[in-house]
Design a protein around this motif. Structure first.
Motif, PDB file in Angstrom:
ATOM      1  N   PHE A  85      -8.101   4.092   1.457  1.00 19.60           N
ATOM      2  CA  PHE A  85      -7.069   3.568   2.339  1.00 19.60           C
ATOM      3  C   PHE A  85      -7.375   2.122   2.723  1.00 19.60           C
ATOM      4  CE2 PHE A  85      -7.155   8.112   2.893  1.00 19.60           C
ATOM      5  CZ  PHE A  85      -5.828   8.492   3.039  1.00 19.60           C
ATOM      6  N   GLU A 126      -3.148   3.144   5.040  1.00 18.12           N
ATOM      7  CA  GLU A 126      -2.229   3.382   3.932  1.00 18.12           C
ATOM      8  C   GLU A 126      -3.007   3.373   2.621  1.00 18.12           C
ATOM      9  OE1 GLU A 126       0.776   4.230   3.466  1.00 18.12           O
ATOM     10  OE2 GLU A 126       1.759   4.025   5.399  1.00 18.12           O
ATOM     11  N   ARG A 127      -2.557   4.188   1.677  1.00 22.25           N
ATOM     12  CA  ARG A 127      -3.293   4.377   0.427  1.00 22.25           C
ATOM     13  C   ARG A 127      -3.361   3.098  -0.407  1.00 22.25           C
ATOM     14  NH1 ARG A 127      -5.345   9.700  -1.532  1.00 22.25           N
ATOM     15  NH2 ARG A 127      -4.407  11.243  -0.156  1.00 22.25           N
ATOM     16  N   GLN A 176       1.596  -4.768  -3.502  1.00 25.58           N
ATOM     17  CA  GLN A 176       2.048  -4.088  -2.293  1.00 25.58           C
ATOM     18  C   GLN A 176       2.455  -5.111  -1.235  1.00 25.58           C
ATOM     19  OE1 GLN A 176      -0.831  -1.324  -0.710  1.00 25.58           O
ATOM     20  NE2 GLN A 176      -0.517   0.176  -2.343  1.00 25.58           N
ATOM     21  N   ARG A 215       3.122  -4.945   2.949  1.00 29.75           N
ATOM     22  CA  ARG A 215       2.945  -4.085   4.123  1.00 29.75           C
ATOM     23  C   ARG A 215       3.405  -4.841   5.379  1.00 29.75           C
ATOM     24  NH1 ARG A 215      -2.319  -0.675   3.646  1.00 29.75           N
ATOM     25  NH2 ARG A 215      -2.432  -0.207   1.423  1.00 29.75           N
ATOM     26  N   ARG A 240       3.466  -4.425   9.506  1.00 34.42           N
ATOM     27  CA  ARG A 240       2.811  -3.623  10.536  1.00 34.42           C
ATOM     28  C   ARG A 240       3.132  -4.161  11.925  1.00 34.42           C
ATOM     29  NH1 ARG A 240      -3.703  -2.340  10.887  1.00 34.42           N
ATOM     30  NH2 ARG A 240      -3.560  -0.647  12.403  1.00 34.42           N
ATOM     31  N   LEU A 270       5.221   0.401   3.927  1.00 30.53           N
ATOM     32  CA  LEU A 270       4.675  -0.084   2.663  1.00 30.53           C
ATOM     33  C   LEU A 270       5.707   0.030   1.550  1.00 30.53           C
ATOM     34  CD1 LEU A 270       1.211   0.648   1.097  1.00 30.53           C
ATOM     35  CD2 LEU A 270       3.257   1.289  -0.172  1.00 30.53           C
ATOM     36  N   GLY A 327       5.894   3.977   1.553  1.00 29.83           N
ATOM     37  CA  GLY A 327       5.072   4.647   2.557  1.00 29.83           C
ATOM     38  C   GLY A 327       5.448   4.244   3.961  1.00 29.83           C
ATOM     39  N   ARG A 332       3.868   5.042   8.051  1.00 29.72           N
ATOM     40  CA  ARG A 332       2.927   5.722   8.940  1.00 29.72           C
ATOM     41  C   ARG A 332       3.137   5.201  10.349  1.00 29.72           C
ATOM     42  NH1 ARG A 332      -1.951   8.486   9.043  1.00 29.72           N
ATOM     43  NH2 ARG A 332      -2.261   8.427   6.784  1.00 29.72           N
ATOM     44  N   ASP A 351       3.183  10.535   8.751  1.00 29.05           N
ATOM     45  CA  ASP A 351       3.029   9.667   7.587  1.00 29.05           C
ATOM     46  C   ASP A 351       3.768  10.281   6.409  1.00 29.05           C
ATOM     47  OD1 ASP A 351       0.674  11.040   5.789  1.00 29.05           O
ATOM     48  OD2 ASP A 351       0.247  11.270   7.930  1.00 29.05           O
ATOM     49  N   VAL A 378       4.985   9.592   2.223  1.00 31.62           N
ATOM     50  CA  VAL A 378       4.815   8.864   0.964  1.00 31.62           C
ATOM     51  C   VAL A 378       5.807   9.419  -0.039  1.00 31.62           C
ATOM     52  CG1 VAL A 378       3.267   8.293  -0.935  1.00 31.62           C
ATOM     53  CG2 VAL A 378       2.375   8.419   1.383  1.00 31.62           C
TER      54      VAL A 378
END
Length: 851
Positions: A281, A285-286, A448, A450, A452, A467, A491, A493, A511, A513
């Protein structure tokens, strides 16, 4: 001669200096370091003064959320009465409180108290104008140095720098004067200045740390434990561990419970489980992967790292769809005290970082890396060679923008890019030859974005991250076999945490996905875990072109309750809904978990945990594919239990012992046609781990890690238990890094690991139809490769200039040139065999400039 004792919180702390990082649901950041407000001068020991002795006493100091010193202990004693004098003085200090996430918080710092013999210097009140003023900064990093003593010895006057490192003198007589700067943890600084009529003199002095490191400051924030076992590491502690090339994320492979990866590659197998069973992670997040090809370096730049949390088992319900362990990388915000950057060039790759403020509320960080093995390797190949050589090529980039409109809200945007390829380089054939290009290709990468948002207001904290990503795999071997996978994962979360009354904190979140994928496969049926690579002619090539998708929705809650001051109880529950294209009917799992920590005595903590964990069948890996696997597979299940203790032997030295047992059921295992795979497997994993760690001090850092474990599998009822592919009974790692002074630092790493299990060939029969030999295998994983032993060494020489520093390093893997055995190869009829061995000694010379 009189004693002038000065003291300082070691440097100007920043977010990456937090060693005890945030809990998984709510990442914490040190937003303000403690600043000394009330200093008490220690009494200089009479015997030491008579003998003209000077000393440095390193202490570990706990500072409360209101700025009082609640505890002080000597880490590095000096004797001759210095230790007692320093303790008595420091216990009377008062600080402005540190802030974590904008809230006053208790912290633990390393504090160096210097006893220095200097002339008497007293600042006397003056009425006139300021005509000598300046700033004291740390040489190399440009950090402001508060609490420094600035003296004019001939005038018997002195003053102390403020929180921003500033000082000033009034009515300094005209003429030339000596200026002396003394500060704990730094070398003395002396210069001469000339004051003239009608002109104020403004200066900037750069003082040199006695043992310099750009990340030497260590502030330990006391935090509430939210899992039974967590190993947290910071850049300050691991940037120069031998064999890692300065990559902090590679240090995870040296922690308890992690098996040694073949060829020292990038796989992370935790407590006897497969690398695919653990979760990687970034900020919750993965990440598709943690390392570039071959494990040479991580896909996320270590210079933008706050910390790495490694949870080998019994992790909280915040994490789901995992049977093994967790590695959660914590990014940090860009620096805001000016622009900083670095360039790191070695024989493998080049890396650059630039960060700083964009106005009062904005900040930015940008980083990039590119390997160039493919560029210089052809220089060593024969120009007449007709053979082909494969070289790894990788690059990555990160961009982070942070906006903090007020003390409660933070909005950040993070972009990630990573690309890996195996590229053909030859002596005589151009690497871009179209015939070669279409016959061999191996590319892997991801991108990716992201977004936040975090909000903190008193006891309430809300953290949400969204994500959007893209991953791709493109492999081509010859003209008939290949693999293409393209996916666009989404994604989300969101976590809410509320501190209530009665020492109770409630946390929960969601969360989700969703991962659609286009997959084109033209490969023989791959072997499953426990199956050897097929010998003789390959099975007919299978072909499939499909569009698939998978979705996982997780809901979780957790209570963190301290019924009495010495007891912490952490019950939690996670519920997951999993579905995929060929099974659109939702599959539900419920995972209750419990962790208990009991402080028997202040240095001794007992801990225990038990919980249920599920992992959905792998869609992207082909487990649910109707051609290669079985669409009727269900989730695999694990019951994890552990029991252990933590003992603070002395300040900075921690001993951890833990036993564990994992029971696995419904494991995906090979099955007869037409299913190919079924949930018929069982597993059992047990063992213990020992960890002895010396926290970073001004000179020394290191740890000793030992893991004993047994990991066994049973593929179907009636079968015999057998070792798992990643079963390594003994894994021992010893790391030590020491600062010699004068910019020199040396370190060593020793590793030992039991060899991996293998399935032996006990004979062969000839297939007349194909005119080839087909091997006959013995019992699955009934033999082992020889043990792995390796010693790595690193040497650094650091030159520190006023506004930047230069680090010349030599990092040598396998300094004794002991080639590890990585497998076995056989003759055409399997009558003879030899080991194939791993890499020889690998010296990496590099140069790193930072400002």
């Amino acid at each position: 001669m009189l004693a002038l004792a000065t003291a300082l919180v070691a440097g100007e702390a920043s977010a990456q200096d937090v060693v005890a990082p945030a809990n998984p649901p709510a990442q914490q950041q040190l937003t303000r370091a403690p600043v000394l407000e009330h200093f008490v001068e220690a009494a200089y020991p009479a015997e030491a003064r008579t003998s003209n002795l000077e000393a440095k006493v390193l202490l570990e100091v706990d500072i409360s959320a209101t700025g009082e010193v609640t505890r002080a202990a000597v880490v590095t004693p000096a004797g001759h009465g210095f230790d007692e004098a320093a303790l008595e003085a420091v216990r009377q200090f008062r600080f402005s409180p540190a802030e974590v996430d904008g809230k006053p918080s208790a912290v633990r710092i390393h504090y160096s108290y210097d006893f220095v013999l200097t002339p008497v210097a007293q600042e006397v009140a003056q009425e006139g104008p300021v005509n000598l003023e300046g700033t004291i900064r740390e040489r190399g990093t440009r950090h402001a140095v508060p609490g420094a003593e600035v003296a004019l010895p001939e005038l018997q006057r002195s003053t102390t720098t403020d929180a921003k490192g500033n000082f000033s003198f009034r009515d300094v007589p005209l003429g030339k004067h000596t200026v002396l700067v003394t500060v704990s943890g730094y070398e003395k600084f002396s210069t001469a200045e000339t004051t003239t009529a009608g002109k104020a003199l403004k200066v900037t002095y750069y003082v040199l740390r006695a043992f310099f490191s750009p990340y030497e400051t260590v502030v330990r924030a006391d935090k509430e434990q939210k899992q039974e076992t967590e190993y947290s590491i910071s850049l300050a502690e691991v940037e120069r561990i031998p064999g890692t090339y300065g990559d902090a994320l590679k240090v995870v492979q040296n922690l308890p419970g992690v098996a040694r990866a073949p060829f020292n590659g990038g796989l992370i197998a935790i407590r006897g489980t497969s690398p695919q069973d653990s979760g990687i992670f970034l900020d919750g997040e993965r990440l598709p992967l943690l390392f570039h090809f071959g494990g040479l370096t991580a896909v996320y730049n270590s210079e933008l790292l706050q910390s790495v949390d490694y949870l080998p088992g019994n992790f909280p319900p915040y994490y789901g769809d995992i049977l093994g362990g967790v590695v959660d990388v914590k990014s940090r915000d860009p620096k805001t005290d000016g622009f900083h950057g670095l360039v790191d060039v070695n024989v493998i790759d080049a890396n650059a970082v630039l960060e700083g403020p964009l106005g009062d509320n904005f900040s930015i960080a940008i980083a990039g890396r590119r390997s160039y093995i493919d560029l210089f390797l052809p220089l060593f190949l024969s120009s007449s060679s007709t053979s082909f050589t494969v070289a790894p090529v990788f690059d990555d980039a990160q961009l982070k923008l942070v906006w903090k409109p007020n003390g409660q809200s933070t909005l950040s945007l993070l972009f990630l890019h990573s690309q890996d390829a195996l590229q053909l380089v030859t002596g005589s054939t151009p690497a871009n030859d179209p015939n070669i290009g279409r016959n061999f290709l191996d590319q892997t990468g991801f991108n990716q974005v992201r977004l936040r948002y975090t909000y903190t207001n008193g006891p309430v904290r809300w953290d949400t991250i969204a994500l959007l990503g893209e991953t791709h795999i493109n492999v081509q071997i010859g003209v008939t076999e290949g693999l293409q996978v393209h996916s666009n994962p989404y994604g989300l979360r969101s976590t809410l945490e509320v501190a209530t009354l009665w020492n109770l904190t409630l946390a929960g979140g969601v969360d989700w996905v969703y991962q659609p994928a286009n997959i084109t496969v033209a490969f023989p049926q791959p072997p499953q875990e426990g199956q050897p690579i097929p010998g003789g002619p390959l099975n007919p090539t299978l072909y499939e072109n499909s569009h698939t998708w998978a979705s996982d929705l997780g809901l979780w809650v957790e209570a963190r309750w301290r019924p009495i001051p010495t007891l912490v109880v952490l019950p939690g529950l996670r519920i997951d809904q999993s579905l995929f294209k060929l099974q659109p009917t939702p599959s539900w799992t419920a995972d209750p978990r419990l962790v208990v920590r009991w402080t028997v005595l202040p240095p001794l903590v007992l801990k225990a945990g038990i919980g249920i964990y599920h992992e959905a069948p792998g869609v992207a890996g082909g487990d649910t594919d109707p051609v290669f696997g079985n669409p009727d597979l269900t989730s695999q299940r694990s019951v994890q239990s552990s029991l252990g203790l933590e003992w603070s032997v002395r300040p900075g030295l921690l001993f951890t012992f833990e036993t564990f047992y994992n029971r696995l059921t419904s494991i995906v295992a090979p099955a007869p046609e037409p299913e190919k795979l079924a949930n018929t497997g069982l597993g059992r994993i047990w063992g213990f781990e020992i960890f002895l760690r010396q926290a970073l001090t001004s000179r020394i850092f290191g740890w000793l890690s030992y893991s004993f474990s047994k990991s066994q599998r049973l593929d179907a009822p009636g079968d015999a238990w057998r070792p798992f592919d990643f079963d390594q009974t003994h894994v021992l790692t010893a790391i030590l890094s020491y600062k010699l002074g004068a910019g020199w630092e040396v370190g060593g790493r020793f590793r030992y690991a039991t060899g991996n299990p293998v399935t032996p060939v006990v004979g062969a029969v000839k297939d007349d139809n194909t005119d080839s030999f087909v091997p006959i295998y013995g019992a699955t994983n009934s033999a082992r490769l020889p043990a792995f032993v390796q010693l790595d060494v690193r040497i650094d020489k650091i030159w520190v200039f006023n506004t930047w520093s230069l680090d010349l390093y030599l990092d040598v893997q396998n300094v004794t040139n002991t080639r590890a055995v990585e497998g076995t190869t056989y003759s055409f009829n399997y009558a003879q065999s030899v080991y194939f061995i791993g890499l020889p000694i690998i010296p990496v010379l590099g140069l790193k400039a930072a400002f």
